[in-house]
Structure formats: C-alpha cells, structure tokens
Write an enzyme that holds these catalytic residues in place. Structure first.
Site, PDB file in Angstrom:
ATOM      1  N   ARG A  52      30.012  -3.020  -1.087  1.00 51.64           N
ATOM      2  CA  ARG A  52      29.483  -3.690   0.111  1.00 51.64           C
ATOM      3  C   ARG A  52      30.217  -5.008   0.336  1.00 51.64           C
ATOM      4  O   ARG A  52      30.450  -5.428   1.456  1.00 51.64           O
ATOM      5  CB  ARG A  52      27.972  -3.948  -0.040  1.00 51.64           C
ATOM      6  CG  ARG A  52      27.435  -4.984   0.954  1.00 51.64           C
ATOM      7  CD  ARG A  52      25.918  -4.952   1.106  1.00 51.64           C
ATOM      8  NE  ARG A  52      25.191  -4.896  -0.142  1.00 51.64           N
ATOM      9  CZ  ARG A  52      25.018  -5.933  -0.972  1.00 51.64           C
ATOM     10  NH1 ARG A  52      25.503  -7.121  -0.696  1.00 51.64           N
ATOM     11  NH2 ARG A  52      24.352  -5.764  -2.101  1.00 51.64           N
ATOM     12  N   TYR A 113      26.676  -5.837  28.549  1.00 51.14           N
ATOM     13  CA  TYR A 113      26.342  -4.539  27.966  1.00 51.14           C
ATOM     14  C   TYR A 113      24.826  -4.503  27.709  1.00 51.14           C
ATOM     15  O   TYR A 113      24.277  -5.454  27.127  1.00 51.14           O
ATOM     16  CB  TYR A 113      27.126  -4.360  26.665  1.00 51.14           C
ATOM     17  CG  TYR A 113      26.812  -3.077  25.946  1.00 51.14           C
ATOM     18  CD1 TYR A 113      27.221  -1.853  26.468  1.00 51.14           C
ATOM     19  CD2 TYR A 113      26.100  -3.079  24.754  1.00 51.14           C
ATOM     20  CE1 TYR A 113      26.929  -0.671  25.816  1.00 51.14           C
ATOM     21  CE2 TYR A 113      25.807  -1.897  24.090  1.00 51.14           C
ATOM     22  CZ  TYR A 113      26.221  -0.703  24.624  1.00 51.14           C
ATOM     23  OH  TYR A 113      25.930   0.468  23.979  1.00 51.14           O
ATOM     24  N   ASP A 188      33.131 -10.501  24.007  1.00 48.29           N
ATOM     25  CA  ASP A 188      33.103  -9.075  23.717  1.00 48.29           C
ATOM     26  C   ASP A 188      34.296  -8.458  24.441  1.00 48.29           C
ATOM     27  O   ASP A 188      34.305  -8.329  25.659  1.00 48.29           O
ATOM     28  CB  ASP A 188      31.776  -8.490  24.211  1.00 48.29           C
ATOM     29  CG  ASP A 188      31.653  -6.994  23.965  1.00 48.29           C
ATOM     30  OD1 ASP A 188      32.693  -6.321  23.845  1.00 48.29           O
ATOM     31  OD2 ASP A 188      30.515  -6.493  23.919  1.00 48.29           O
ATOM     32  N   LYS A 213      34.951   2.339  21.054  1.00 47.67           N
ATOM     33  CA  LYS A 213      35.597   2.578  22.333  1.00 47.67           C
ATOM     34  C   LYS A 213      37.130   2.580  22.158  1.00 47.67           C
ATOM     35  O   LYS A 213      37.629   3.360  21.389  1.00 47.67           O
ATOM     36  CB  LYS A 213      35.122   1.546  23.356  1.00 47.67           C
ATOM     37  CG  LYS A 213      33.611   1.231  23.275  1.00 47.67           C
ATOM     38  CD  LYS A 213      32.710   2.393  23.646  1.00 47.67           C
ATOM     39  CE  LYS A 213      31.240   2.150  23.292  1.00 47.67           C
ATOM     40  NZ  LYS A 213      30.645   0.931  23.814  1.00 47.67           N
TER      41      LYS A 213
HETATM   42  C1  LIG Z   1      29.479   0.130  23.358  1.00 43.27           C
HETATM   43  C2  LIG Z   1      29.491  -1.319  23.559  1.00 43.27           C
HETATM   44  C3  LIG Z   1      28.843  -2.193  22.672  1.00 43.27           C
HETATM   45  C4  LIG Z   1      28.015  -1.700  21.509  1.00 43.27           C
HETATM   46  O1  LIG Z   1      28.804  -1.104  20.546  1.00 43.27           O
HETATM   47  P1  LIG Z   1      28.296   0.061  19.565  1.00 43.27           P
HETATM   48  O2  LIG Z   1      29.509   0.387  18.789  1.00 43.27           O
HETATM   49  O3  LIG Z   1      27.799   1.177  20.430  1.00 43.27           O
HETATM   50  O4  LIG Z   1      27.194  -0.531  18.741  1.00 43.27           O
HETATM   51  C5  LIG Z   1      28.926  -3.543  22.903  1.00 43.27           C
HETATM   52  N1  LIG Z   1      29.611  -4.033  23.966  1.00 43.27           N
HETATM   53  C6  LIG Z   1      30.235  -3.238  24.840  1.00 43.27           C
HETATM   54  C7  LIG Z   1      30.973  -3.840  25.989  1.00 43.27           C
HETATM   55  C8  LIG Z   1      30.202  -1.854  24.671  1.00 43.27           C
HETATM   56  O5  LIG Z   1      30.809  -1.066  25.560  1.00 43.27           O
END
Ligand SMILES: *Cc1c(COP(=O)(O)O)cnc(C)c1O
Length: 396
Positions: A52, A113, A188, A213
């Site tokens: 971890r 998001y 983000d 993504k």
């Molecule tokens: C999908 C997404 C998240 C969350 O990510 P996960 O991997 O699904 O927890 C956060 N911000 C944006 C812009 C996203 O598209």
C-alpha cells in the site's frame, strides 16, 4: 529527472521516469503483485516494506505522470517525482481535499463533473463542514468577487463537461495568488490529458486526471492521477496516500502506464477527427449548434488557441428537434456506442440530461444550458470517414 525537460511530449509518454529493470533489463516494469517485501534485518530493506505504501509498478506510473506534467521533482524529493496514482478519479479528488482543513471554503467552477459536485456538497459539507461556492470561472471578475482570503482550494475543469467552457488558467492563478495566497490551485485535466494542456506550466499547483478516460484510453481500468510541482504538497499527499490507502493496484498501474505509451498518437487522432466531425456537424441541417473549442464559433476560441495544444476529443451539439431527434440519433448510431464515460479508443455518444447529468436538478441544468437537445460525442480513433458516415446515417 532534469533531462526530461528537454524531451518533447511524444517522447516523454514513452520514457519519462522509466528505466530498464536493473536485474533483467526488461523495458516495461513487471506487475509487482507482492503485498509485502522480505527484510534482511528488522528495518533493513531496499525501500519497499508494504505494497500500500510502496509498489514498484505504481511508482513507475507515478514517475511517468510527474514527468508528463512537468512536476520537476526528483526521485529523491518524492518517489513518484511528484506524480501519484489512486484507485479512481474520485479517490484522487477526495485525497486532494484532505490537504485542506475542515470547514474550509472551496471556490469551484460552476460546470463541474457531477461526481465532484456530489463529493463537495453531499459528502464533504456534511463530514468536514466544507463550504463550496460555485462560480462561472470563464469570468475572472466573478472569480475575484467570490475569492475570500479564507479560500483554501480553487477547483476547476477546462474544458468543462459537456459545455466545453474554458478557463484562463494563468489569469485565475494571478488573481488567486494575490487575493488568497494560501489557496491550493487544482485543475481536473481529464478532458485535455497531459497532451493538450498542462496546468502546472500555467501557474497551478495540482493537475489531476480521471485516468479512466484519455490517459489510460482503453476503457479497461478505473483510476485517478495527480501531479504537483510543490514539495510541501507532494510530501503531504504521499502521507495521505499511505494513510487513506486508496491506491491504484499494480495491474491497473501497469495497464495505465501501457495506455500512456500511446497517449500522444491517440490524442493527435482524437484532436484531428473531432475537428473534422465538428465541422461536419456544423454544416448539418438537423444541428442547431456545435460546441467545439476548435471552431471559430466557440465563444472562447481565441483562449483555446492560446492555452491548448489540441482542441480535444469531445464534441457537443444541440439538435434542432430536441429530445425526439436526440433519441433517434442515439438509437440509430452503430459505431458510436451509447454509453457514459469518454476518452477511450472507441467512439461513444451520450445524452447528458438523461445519463451523466441526471443527478443535476432540471433547474440547474437549465441554468447551465444542458438541454434535452444536447448530445455529447467522445470521438475515438477509428477511421474518421466511418464515424462521419455513421452519424450521417443516424441523423438521416
Ligand atoms: C470521470 C471523471 C471524474 C471521475 O473519475 P472516476 O475515475 O470515474 O472516479 C472526474 N472528473 C472528470 C472530468 C471526469 O470525467
């Protein structure tokens, strides 16, 4: 890692923070599944005690992320060179919020998001007394009005989802440093990946990705990545990563590192095909309006040209005939899969009002402009002629 600053991005995605295995010469790290490591005498080990806390596969990915985002920290300063891998994008954001004290004020982009809004408002407001002000950060003056000196975190996405609004990061950073010098500035970066924009180079403290993504890009691993160029933040985040324990497992770390190796060529294709599809849709009789940062009609096209190295893989449209037309399009597409998520090699299409943004109230959706006629495409790396033909027959 100073040699990394001379590498261009397409080279960095292959080599940043990577080295052949010292024992075998293997060019990719092995998937190191051991949960614990043998010590030769109590407390005497090779830097690895418990998985971890330290894991070589995860470290390899983390060093890559630190390098890609120009974190500029050496391996001596931080074992991931300022890069961090968590088990989801949400876990990464939750750990970032742990950097600031309970009861803090957060100023966030209004078009966020959904999961992030839910975390701030429905979880952290309850558990840690966080107060979040949602502001349209496309307007730096509005940001300046909301930014009190007690603000401890500024959080935004650019381009936003699904309206593809942009934020002038250097302008926001300049105001924040003057007015709320204690605030951590986080972006983000999921929609741009490290290829189209790098927030640390634009004056921010933290870049974060849902690697689910574009960064991984193959729709086969959920994960979250963070990079910081601040030693104090890196030290605390490393401590939080160990303490909270939401780490990215070794197999997913390997998959994500493998995905990143093709990030530069994938993004080039996403950018190119999306531009073509945006132009095609812009001419289509059934389409009311196209939102794409690469089109001169995008309200912030000039900022997009200045700030982005590519206009991205997401195209948003408004159809003339509203929900019925949208439903027909979504049922008729064959190559585009009707699915949530984005940023994979395969093309996806979705209806935010019914799918990803269903948890946003109808009033709020109306305020933001997420109408029933809005459809969002995530353009994959298939042959673009096939993608256009698919949309054409589905709209026909
Ligand atoms: C999908 C997404 C998240 C969350 O990510 P996960 O991997 O699904 O927890 C956060 N911000 C944006 C812009 C996203 O598209």
């Amino acid at each position: 890692m100073s040699e990394q600053h001379e590498m261009r991005l397409a080279t960095k995605v292959i080599h940043s923070g990577q080295r052949p295995d010292p024992v075998t010469g293997a060019v990719m790290p092995s998937i190191s599944v051991a949960s614990t490591y043998a010590q030769s005498s109590p407390g005497v080990h090779q830097g690895f005690e418990y998985s971890r806390v330290q894991n070589p596969t995860r470290y390899a990915l983390e060093r890559m992320v630190g390098g890609l985002e120009s974190a500029g920290l050496s391996e001596e300063e931080d074992p991931g060179c300022g890069g961090f891998a968590f088990c989801s994008g949400m876990a990464a954001i939750a750990n970032i919020v742990e950097l600031i004290p309970a009861g803090s004020r957060i100023v966030a982009m209004d078009d966020l998001y959904g999961g992030t809004g839910r975390l701030f408002t429905q979880v952290l407001a309850e558990s840690r007394g966080m107060r979040t002000a949602y502001v349209d950060l496309t307007d730096p003056a509005a940001f300046e009005r909301e930014l009190t000196p007690e603000t401890k975190l500024v959080w935004l996405e650019a381009p936003t989802n699904p309206l593809l609004k942009l934020v002038d990061l250097p302008a926001i950073a300049k105001i924040a440093r003057r007015q709320a010098p204690d605030a951590i500035l986080g972006c983000d970066s999921t929609f741009t990946s490290s290829i189209n924009m790098r927030p640390l180079e634009l004056g921010f403290d933290i870049a974060m990705h849902s690697s689910t993504k574009f960064m991984n890009g193959h729709s086969d691993a959920v994960g979250g990545l963070i990079a910081t160029n601040r030693r104090d933040i890196a030290e605390r985040l490393r401590f939080l990563q160990m303490s909270v324990g939401a780490v990215l497992p070794p197999f997913d770390s390997y998959l994500t590192l493998r995905g990143i190796k093709t990030l530069a060529i994938r993004m080039a294709k996403h950018n190119e095909s999306s531009m073509r599809i945006a132009k095609f849709l812009d001419q289509h009789a059934k389409v009311e309006r196209v939102l794409y940062p690469g089109l001169p009609s995008h309200p912030q096209h000039e900022l997009a040209k200045k700030q982005l190295d590519g206009f991205g893989g997401i195209v948003t449209i408004f159809l003339k005939d509203g929900l019925e037309e949208a439903r027909r399009l979504l049922e008729r597409v064959r190559l585009f899969a009707l699915a949530e998520s984005l940023g994979g090699v395969e093309s996806l299409v979705e209806h935010p009002a019914i799918m990803t943004h269903a948890s946003v109230s109808p009033e709020r959706r109306a305020e933001l402009g997420i109408s029933d006629s809005l459809v969002r495409f995530s353009v994959g790396i298939e042959d673009c002629d096939d993608l256009i033909a698919d949309i054409e027959q589905a709209l026909g």
